[in-house]
Design a protein around this motif. Structure first.
Motif, PDB file in Angstrom:
ATOM      1  N   ARG A   1       0.846  -1.189   0.000  1.00 34.77           N
ATOM      2  CA  ARG A   1       0.000   0.000   0.000  1.00 34.77           C
ATOM      3  C   ARG A   1       0.886   1.245   0.000  1.00 34.77           C
ATOM      4  O   ARG A   1       1.731   1.417   0.864  1.00 34.77           O
ATOM      5  CB  ARG A   1      -0.909  -0.017   1.226  1.00 34.77           C
ATOM      6  CG  ARG A   1      -1.925   1.111   1.236  1.00 34.77           C
ATOM      7  CD  ARG A   1      -2.985   0.898   2.298  1.00 34.77           C
ATOM      8  NE  ARG A   1      -3.670  -0.379   2.177  1.00 34.77           N
ATOM      9  CZ  ARG A   1      -4.659  -0.638   1.314  1.00 34.77           C
ATOM     10  NH1 ARG A   1      -5.081   0.291   0.496  1.00 34.77           N
ATOM     11  NH2 ARG A   1      -5.227  -1.818   1.284  1.00 34.77           N
ATOM     12  N   LEU A   2       0.679   2.123  -0.982  1.00 36.72           N
ATOM     13  CA  LEU A   2       1.483   3.335  -1.132  1.00 36.72           C
ATOM     14  C   LEU A   2       0.983   4.424  -0.193  1.00 36.72           C
ATOM     15  O   LEU A   2      -0.175   4.819  -0.251  1.00 36.72           O
ATOM     16  CB  LEU A   2       1.413   3.825  -2.585  1.00 36.72           C
ATOM     17  CG  LEU A   2       2.163   5.108  -2.907  1.00 36.72           C
ATOM     18  CD1 LEU A   2       3.666   4.911  -2.725  1.00 36.72           C
ATOM     19  CD2 LEU A   2       1.854   5.554  -4.325  1.00 36.72           C
ATOM     20  N   HIS A   3       1.872   4.904   0.690  1.00 32.29           N
ATOM     21  CA  HIS A   3       1.505   5.969   1.618  1.00 32.29           C
ATOM     22  C   HIS A   3       2.080   7.315   1.212  1.00 32.29           C
ATOM     23  O   HIS A   3       1.436   8.344   1.423  1.00 32.29           O
ATOM     24  CB  HIS A   3       1.973   5.629   3.041  1.00 32.29           C
ATOM     25  CG  HIS A   3       1.155   4.557   3.672  1.00 32.29           C
ATOM     26  ND1 HIS A   3      -0.037   4.800   4.300  1.00 32.29           N
ATOM     27  CD2 HIS A   3       1.350   3.219   3.741  1.00 32.29           C
ATOM     28  CE1 HIS A   3      -0.538   3.667   4.744  1.00 32.29           C
ATOM     29  NE2 HIS A   3       0.282   2.687   4.419  1.00 32.29           N
ATOM     30  N   ALA A   4       3.290   7.332   0.657  1.00 33.45           N
ATOM     31  CA  ALA A   4       3.926   8.597   0.288  1.00 33.45           C
ATOM     32  C   ALA A   4       4.985   8.334  -0.780  1.00 33.45           C
ATOM     33  O   ALA A   4       5.493   7.217  -0.905  1.00 33.45           O
ATOM     34  CB  ALA A   4       4.571   9.242   1.508  1.00 33.45           C
ATOM     35  N   TYR A   5       5.307   9.383  -1.543  1.00 33.98           N
ATOM     36  CA  TYR A   5       6.354   9.297  -2.554  1.00 33.98           C
ATOM     37  C   TYR A   5       6.873  10.709  -2.805  1.00 33.98           C
ATOM     38  O   TYR A   5       6.271  11.689  -2.390  1.00 33.98           O
ATOM     39  CB  TYR A   5       5.821   8.687  -3.858  1.00 33.98           C
ATOM     40  CG  TYR A   5       4.875   9.600  -4.590  1.00 33.98           C
ATOM     41  CD1 TYR A   5       5.327  10.416  -5.617  1.00 33.98           C
ATOM     42  CD2 TYR A   5       3.538   9.681  -4.235  1.00 33.98           C
ATOM     43  CE1 TYR A   5       4.462  11.286  -6.281  1.00 33.98           C
ATOM     44  CE2 TYR A   5       2.670  10.533  -4.888  1.00 33.98           C
ATOM     45  CZ  TYR A   5       3.144  11.328  -5.908  1.00 33.98           C
ATOM     46  OH  TYR A   5       2.291  12.190  -6.547  1.00 33.98           O
ATOM     47  N   ASP A   6       8.009  10.804  -3.490  1.00 38.13           N
ATOM     48  CA  ASP A   6       8.521  12.110  -3.895  1.00 38.13           C
ATOM     49  C   ASP A   6       8.938  12.060  -5.364  1.00 38.13           C
ATOM     50  O   ASP A   6       8.740  11.037  -6.034  1.00 38.13           O
ATOM     51  CB  ASP A   6       9.660  12.575  -2.977  1.00 38.13           C
ATOM     52  CG  ASP A   6      10.903  11.711  -3.062  1.00 38.13           C
ATOM     53  OD1 ASP A   6      10.989  10.848  -3.963  1.00 38.13           O
ATOM     54  OD2 ASP A   6      11.798  11.887  -2.218  1.00 38.13           O
TER      55      ASP A   6
END
Length: 104
Positions: free
Chosen positions: A43-48
């Motif tokens: 599950r993706l929570h954050a990225y940059d």
């Protein structure tokens, strides 16, 4: 039918840059292929902008190849592990696949 057309139009507008597709996958389960034959599902929570990511509920699959010394046959082995929370460094990312959406 009009609602379907409107949804497609909204999605087309929402995805203008490659990272927009990643943004639409926030809080969704995604598939990430990494260098050295590693794959992640989580599950993706954050990225940059560098594709550094925070994933939870991660299943990691590592595929290794060994050569049988007698028959010279390639033997592929997979190792799986589950990780509750994981930071993924973006320079190892090869591919990100968003979740399958109904109607696409």
């Amino acid at each position: 039918m009009a609602a379907e057309g409107e949804d497609e139009a909204q999605q087309a507008v929402a995805v203008e840059e490659p990272l927009d597709l990643v943004r639409l996958s926030l809080d969704e389960r995604i598939f990430v292929k990494l260098r050295n034959n590693r794959e992640l599902k989580g599950r993706l929570h954050a990225y940059d902008q560098h594709l550094n990511m925070i994933l939870s509920e991660v299943e990691e699959i590592i595929t290794t190849m060994e050569l049988d010394e007698e028959t010279f046959e390639e033997i592929y082995k997979t190792t799986k592990r589950n990780v509750p929370m994981l930071f993924v460094r973006g320079d190892g990312v090869i591919l990100i696949s968003p979740p399958l959406r109904a109607g696409i």
